[in-house]
Motif scaffolding. Structure first.
Motif, PDB file in Angstrom:
ATOM      1  N   ALA A   1       0.692  -1.138  -0.174  1.00 17.53           N
ATOM      2  CA  ALA A   1       0.006   0.646  -0.027  1.00 17.53           C
ATOM      3  C   ALA A   1       0.716   1.394  -0.130  1.00 17.53           C
ATOM      4  CB  ALA A   1      -0.660  -0.162   1.205  1.00 17.53           C
ATOM      5  N   ALA A   2       1.829   1.007   1.052  1.00  9.34           N
ATOM      6  CA  ALA A   2       2.650   2.418   1.012  1.00  9.34           C
ATOM      7  C   ALA A   2       3.661   2.332  -0.472  1.00  9.34           C
ATOM      8  CB  ALA A   2       3.587   1.782   1.940  1.00  9.34           C
ATOM      9  N   VAL A   3       4.406   1.584  -1.127  1.00  3.29           N
ATOM     10  CA  VAL A   3       4.638   1.593  -1.945  1.00  3.29           C
ATOM     11  C   VAL A   3       3.945   1.581  -3.093  1.00  3.29           C
ATOM     12  CG1 VAL A   3       6.231   0.801  -3.833  1.00  3.29           C
ATOM     13  CG2 VAL A   3       7.152   0.556  -1.729  1.00  3.29           C
ATOM     14  N   ALA A   4       2.641   1.356  -3.451  1.00  2.26           N
ATOM     15  CA  ALA A   4       1.495   2.068  -4.628  1.00  2.26           C
ATOM     16  C   ALA A   4       1.277   3.151  -4.237  1.00  2.26           C
ATOM     17  CB  ALA A   4       0.277   0.959  -4.291  1.00  2.26           C
ATOM     18  N   PHE A   5       0.760   3.964  -2.804  1.00  2.00           N
ATOM     19  CA  PHE A   5       0.364   5.179  -3.519  1.00  2.00           C
ATOM     20  C   PHE A   5       1.312   6.462  -3.234  1.00  2.00           C
ATOM     21  CE2 PHE A   5       0.021   9.145  -0.584  1.00  2.00           C
ATOM     22  CZ  PHE A   5      -1.577   9.263  -0.838  1.00  2.00           C
ATOM     23  N   THR A   6       2.602   5.840  -3.386  1.00  2.00           N
ATOM     24  CA  THR A   6       4.061   6.706  -2.856  1.00  2.00           C
ATOM     25  C   THR A   6       4.131   6.576  -4.745  1.00  2.00           C
ATOM     26  OG1 THR A   6       5.074   6.773  -1.292  1.00  2.00           O
ATOM     27  CG2 THR A   6       7.108   7.055  -2.327  1.00  2.00           C
ATOM     28  N   ALA A   7       4.486   5.897  -5.162  1.00  3.30           N
ATOM     29  CA  ALA A   7       4.618   5.826  -6.716  1.00  3.30           C
ATOM     30  C   ALA A   7       3.710   6.208  -7.539  1.00  3.30           C
ATOM     31  CB  ALA A   7       5.190   4.240  -7.257  1.00  3.30           C
ATOM     32  N   ALA A   8       2.909   6.073  -7.357  1.00  5.21           N
ATOM     33  CA  ALA A   8       1.689   6.867  -8.143  1.00  5.21           C
ATOM     34  C   ALA A   8       1.271   8.528  -7.771  1.00  5.21           C
ATOM     35  CB  ALA A   8       0.493   5.712  -7.985  1.00  5.21           C
ATOM     36  N   VAL A   9       1.570   8.506  -6.585  1.00  6.62           N
ATOM     37  CA  VAL A   9       1.603  10.106  -6.550  1.00  6.62           C
ATOM     38  C   VAL A   9       2.555  10.483  -7.256  1.00  6.62           C
ATOM     39  CG1 VAL A   9       2.086  11.474  -4.520  1.00  6.62           C
ATOM     40  CG2 VAL A   9       0.186  10.149  -4.601  1.00  6.62           C
ATOM     41  N   ALA A  10       4.006  10.146  -6.704  1.00  6.97           N
ATOM     42  CA  ALA A  10       5.027  10.823  -7.616  1.00  6.97           C
ATOM     43  C   ALA A  10       4.906  10.883  -9.490  1.00  6.97           C
ATOM     44  CB  ALA A  10       6.595   9.768  -6.786  1.00  6.97           C
ATOM     45  N   ALA A  11       4.503   9.571  -9.664  1.00  8.55           N
ATOM     46  CA  ALA A  11       4.416  10.276 -11.338  1.00  8.55           C
ATOM     47  C   ALA A  11       2.712  11.213 -11.288  1.00  8.55           C
ATOM     48  CB  ALA A  11       3.799   8.884 -12.009  1.00  8.55           C
ATOM     49  N   SER A  12       2.327  11.755 -10.718  1.00  7.41           N
ATOM     50  CA  SER A  12       2.231  12.986 -10.812  1.00  7.41           C
ATOM     51  C   SER A  12       2.594  14.413 -10.336  1.00  7.41           C
ATOM     52  CB  SER A  12       0.445  13.277 -11.413  1.00  7.41           C
ATOM     53  OG  SER A  12       0.207  12.828  -9.803  1.00  7.41           O
ATOM     54  N   TRP A  13       3.004  13.971  -9.159  1.00  7.31           N
ATOM     55  CA  TRP A  13       3.721  15.357  -8.414  1.00  7.31           C
ATOM     56  C   TRP A  13       4.346  14.477  -7.659  1.00  7.31           C
ATOM     57  CZ3 TRP A  13       0.151  18.150  -4.342  1.00  7.31           C
ATOM     58  CH2 TRP A  13       1.054  19.586  -3.650  1.00  7.31           C
TER      59      TRP A  13
END
Length: 187
Positions: free
Chosen positions: A115-127
């Motif tokens: 969950a932590a990596v999924a959230f972080t990586a998805a956020v990083a792709a746009s911001w």
């Protein structure tokens, strides 16, 4: 020695070292971050801040992060844990009382890490800046899961891979659907 036996031995050694070499003050910080991440509270709170303060980019990042998080939770906890059924690290490897507060579910993979990596990586792709900020507690969650005796390092690594794949799927799915739709219109 088989590869699986080698991985198990490395897991055992690293788990024992992580559980016994973290100073008590650091262990308290790790536990506090993990407690905030429990039930995805930390990531939902981060998403709320992004929506509140981040404008259009924040809303996009929050939506992608939460979508990836849900996908990772379903993949790790709903599917992989049911198939793997790996026992948690043995209590004798963990020289502190956090071992008493672990779930009964399969150790493999780490759903918290996924969950932590999924959230972080998805956020990083746009911001990217918000993704970098989220990367710190995401890394802490992974370390804490091993230090507390809840997971072996390979469980955390598998959770991280699941998280990355889910984040990638969240970002690729709209493009793939658009491409598929164009093919149907123009065969």
């Amino acid at each position: 020695m088989s590869v699986l036996t080698g991985v198990r031995e490395v897991d055992r050694v690293l788990t024992q070292r992580a559980a016994s070499r973290v100073p008590p003050g650091v262990a308290r910080v790790l536990s506090a971050v993990e407690e905030a991440a429990e039930g995805t509270k930390l990531w939902c709170g981060a998403a709320a801040v992004m929506v509140w303060r981040g404008g259009w980019r924040g809303r996009k990042a929050a939506a992608a992060g939460l979508a990836a998080l849900v996908m990772a939770q379903l993949a790790s906890n709903g599917l992989c844990k049911q198939l793997a059924d790996r026992p948690r690290p043995p209590e004798e490897l963990i020289p502190h009382d956090e071992v008493e507060d672990r779930p009964d579910s399969s150790s493999f993979p780490s759903g918290h890490t996924a969950a932590a990596v999924a959230f972080t990586a998805a956020v990083a792709a746009s911001w990217p800046v918000a993704g970098a900020v989220c990367a710190v507690p995401a890394a802490v969650v992974g370390v804490q899961r091993v230090q507390s005796g809840a997971h072996y390092p390979s469980d955390v690594a598998a959770g991280a891979v699941i998280g990355l794949v889910c984040a990638r799927l969240v970002w690729r799915t709209p493009r793939l659907l658009l491409r598929l739709g164009k093919r149907r219109l123009h065969p």
